[in-house]
Design an enzyme around this catalytic site. Sequence first.
Site, PDB file in Angstrom:
ATOM      1  N   GLN A   1       0.806  -1.217   0.000  1.00  0.00           N
ATOM      2  CA  GLN A   1       0.000   0.000   0.000  1.00  0.00           C
ATOM      3  C   GLN A   1       0.837   1.264   0.000  1.00  0.00           C
ATOM      4  OE1 GLN A   1      -1.623  -1.044   3.998  1.00  0.00           O
ATOM      5  NE2 GLN A   1      -1.320   1.120   4.496  1.00  0.00           N
TER       6      GLN A   1
ATOM      7  N   CYS B   1      -5.200   0.598   3.657  1.00  0.00           N
ATOM      8  CA  CYS B   1      -5.284  -0.824   4.001  1.00  0.00           C
ATOM      9  C   CYS B   1      -6.702  -1.356   3.818  1.00  0.00           C
ATOM     10  CB  CYS B   1      -4.813  -1.044   5.428  1.00  0.00           C
ATOM     11  SG  CYS B   1      -5.726  -0.096   6.672  1.00  0.00           S
TER      12      CYS B   1
ATOM     13  N   HIS C   1      -6.002  -1.088  11.690  1.00  0.00           N
ATOM     14  CA  HIS C   1      -5.401  -1.628  10.469  1.00  0.00           C
ATOM     15  C   HIS C   1      -6.288  -2.742   9.908  1.00  0.00           C
ATOM     16  CE1 HIS C   1      -2.392  -2.411   7.506  1.00  0.00           C
ATOM     17  NE2 HIS C   1      -1.985  -3.552   8.012  1.00  0.00           N
TER      18      HIS C   1
END
Length: 475
Positions: A280, A286, A422
Amino acid sequence: MVVASRCCSVILYVALAAVLGSVLGLGEDLDRPLIGPPGSPIRLQESDPGLQKALQFAEERYNRGSNAMHLRRVSRLLSATKQLVKGIRYTIAAELSNTQCKKSAMLRTCDFYPETPKLKTEVCVFEIWDIPWQGTSTLLKQKCQPAVEAQVTETNEVKDQSTKQPLEESLELLGQFKEFMVKYNKDYSSQEEADRRLRIFHQNLKTAEKIQSLDQGSAEYGVTKFSDLTEEEFRSAYLNPLLSQWTLHRSMKPARPARNPAPASWDWREHGAVSPVKNQGMCGSCWAFSVTGNIEGQWFLKNGTLLSLSEQELVDCDGLDQACRGGLPSNAYEAIEKLGGLETETDYSYTGHKQSCGFTTGKVAAYINSSVELSKDESDIAAWLAESGPVSVALNAFAMQFYRKGVSHPLKIFCNPWMIDHAVLLVGYGERKNVPFWAIKNSWGEDYGEQGYYYLYRGSKLCGINMMCSSAVVT
């Protein structure tokens, strides 16, 4: 508050595993919102004025209820968060040590004992509810346990660490930093910047050592490609603050339970449903990688073809999310449905920054019909995964910046499940030497962790891995 070095040198970080885990009984508390529906828990720096006030209140209440002759005060702050819920709720983990003052003295003017045995350090967890507009503070919880002192290990080898010269330490550090720069192709704009990164690198080595001592699994922590970044730089560049904004989450249809119990292990990489690890870059996208990874698996299971789908399309064209500043998988599914599908990585390649939407309907390679949310029971998640494909999940990335390999098992108090930041892809599960794990496809490149994968302990809802499990539906 400055931590007394004489205290820190004696009380091992690893002692917290025994103290904060089972003894303080924090597991159940961390698996639920603090008061009612959760807001947004925020990690605090020690300099935060509200935290300082809360610490003083905690010290005062601790000493008021103590039968000890001497006052104690905080010698080290271990962890602190606040949450805005009808006031401010502070959750604090700290070490408190004996001062030389008796209880009649003013605590602020009291020094710690210079002799280690007299410190009598305790590890405590406090929960404090502060209502500033009423001028009131309430101690909701206080749990303390004596800290465990260092254990002496017998050995025939004589080592005198005091003879190690600062010059030797500096040369060793410079060697490590040079090796790091070469391995990860680091190049700094000036000598001043290089010096700054060296200082950060040095501090991160110490942080990785602390995380290593606290880990209850088989993970190895140390130098990674993120070792020259401060915690704030890492979080802002690679993590996703919107995931913990629970009020932003839209409701999703529940997934149908799996028809059969989970087999002992499963790995979709062995069945062709997982594309290679992607990167990324320095972009908090993400969420897009987690969702496309899930859809790649769903498309494969439906049509027998594994495609690499475009994350950049979501970064550019998903008006519900915030591109590199974060997003939610639930929003991404909805955006894909509205767009009409996803192009391939080849047709709409990744740049790592937001640009104008270049989506073309004629190039749609995969589509979805809807999306569902999975059970929060880990056994149910495993059964659904084995039967229906890789799962989009999210977690608290506390232990991930310096993770190198092995099964990560951080203490729950440092990996709060309500502070998810995340999004990743759950591709399988199993055991290593009788230790259960989740196999997690990350989006930080193949030079992260184990060929781009992170392995997390399975079975205790660790780091909130069970909190946001979802999948697209392709019919």
